[in-house]
Design an enzyme around this catalytic site. Sequence first.
Site, short mmCIF file in Angstrom:
data_model
loop_
_atom_site.label_atom_id
_atom_site.label_comp_id
_atom_site.label_asym_id
_atom_site.label_seq_id
_atom_site.Cartn_x
_atom_site.Cartn_y
_atom_site.Cartn_z
CG MET A 26 -1.91 -1.19 1.16
SD MET A 26 -3.42 -0.93 2.11
CE MET A 26 -2.77 -0.74 3.74
CG HIS A 30 8.63 0.34 5.88
ND1 HIS A 30 8.89 -1.02 5.89
CD2 HIS A 30 7.32 0.47 6.20
CE1 HIS A 30 7.79 -1.67 6.25
NE2 HIS A 30 6.82 -0.79 6.41
N GLY A 32 11.17 -2.76 5.30
CA GLY A 32 10.41 -4.02 5.29
C GLY A 32 9.96 -4.36 3.87
CG HIS A 33 6.97 -1.98 1.99
ND1 HIS A 33 6.90 -0.81 2.71
CD2 HIS A 33 5.77 -2.57 2.11
CE1 HIS A 33 5.70 -0.70 3.25
NE2 HIS A 33 5.00 -1.75 2.91
CE LYS A 144 8.11 -16.73 7.97
NZ LYS A 144 9.00 -17.53 8.86
CG ASP A 146 0.67 -7.42 7.76
OD1 ASP A 146 0.12 -6.85 8.72
OD2 ASP A 146 1.39 -6.81 6.95
CB SER A 182 3.08 2.34 6.72
OG SER A 182 3.71 1.64 5.67
O1 PAF Z 1 -0.07 -5.93 3.46
C1 PAF Z 1 -0.51 -4.96 2.79
O2 PAF Z 1 0.15 -3.95 2.60
C2 PAF Z 1 -1.91 -5.04 2.20
O3 PAF Z 1 -2.78 -5.71 3.05
C3 PAF Z 1 -1.93 -5.67 0.79
C4 PAF Z 1 -1.51 -7.13 0.82
C5 PAF Z 1 -1.03 -4.89 -0.14
C6 PAF Z 1 -3.35 -5.63 0.22
O4 PAF Z 1 -3.82 -4.32 0.12
#
Ligand code: PAF
Length: 277
Positions: A26, A30, A32-33, A144, A146, A182
Amino acid sequence: MQVVRNLKELRARLGGESQICCVPTMGNIHDGHLSLVKIGKERAPLVVTTIFVNRLQFGQGEDFEKYPRTFEDDCEKLKALGNDIVFCPDETQMYPEPQTFFIDPPKIANRLEGRFRPGHFRGVCTVVTKLFNAVQPQMAVFGKKDYQQLAIIRELTAQLSFPIEIIPAETVRADDGLALSSRNRYLSESERAEAPRLRQAMLQIEEAIRGGDRKYVAMEYLAGSLLARHGWNVDYVVIRAQKGLARPSLDEKKLVVLGAAKLGATRLIDNLEINID
Ligand code: PAF
């Protein structure tokens, strides 16, 4: 790095590609992504990172409007890492008409996060399905951090027969142990100093379990009370079996501690896998 904003263009660009890794996000990218994108780069010649703040997964009173949108900055970070394509549809692309078909996840989605965020996983599953359909990747990376989301997306992918490998990625943490998110940017200075306690409470549970304690309910209660004493508003701290996230039997070897709690107005989640040999 190519930025693609609409579906038609995306399909034209990706047609004929056979090794695509998708990293759904979304935005507000950062480290993590970036770790997810790095895994993608190791696994596939073409990484498509999607950036879309999905209204459907936010409940009433949640932070959809104020969710941080930092597109230019995100693109710089992704480009520096060698990400190939950013797919950033707007709402008219993703939801050209109000969405009336949904992916309704099973019971696991009503527990834990789902209990405190009704409809959240329905929104996640619906948008992930749409993103998979748009990108048509062979693999996709999810963090992980989430944990329940990852479990649900694995199940969604298997049950809907998507030919997509779901790759889990370890949580990236700040030096003091706080999981990157975030939402950390909403924390005040004093809340930020307090925030690592969620992880510390989980580490205490791990220590007790490794020491042979199996009184899971008591451990959950102690962790919750510790956090509450330090000003947290605790939604849950629970010990579950990694598979299916059900209450574990006493001889379960693969456990996970899951927690969600609010510091001021900011809700944080974290988890800790415990594998007993
Ligand atoms: O983990 C996230 O950032 C969101 O839940 C995702 C998987 C991009 C879906 O909108």
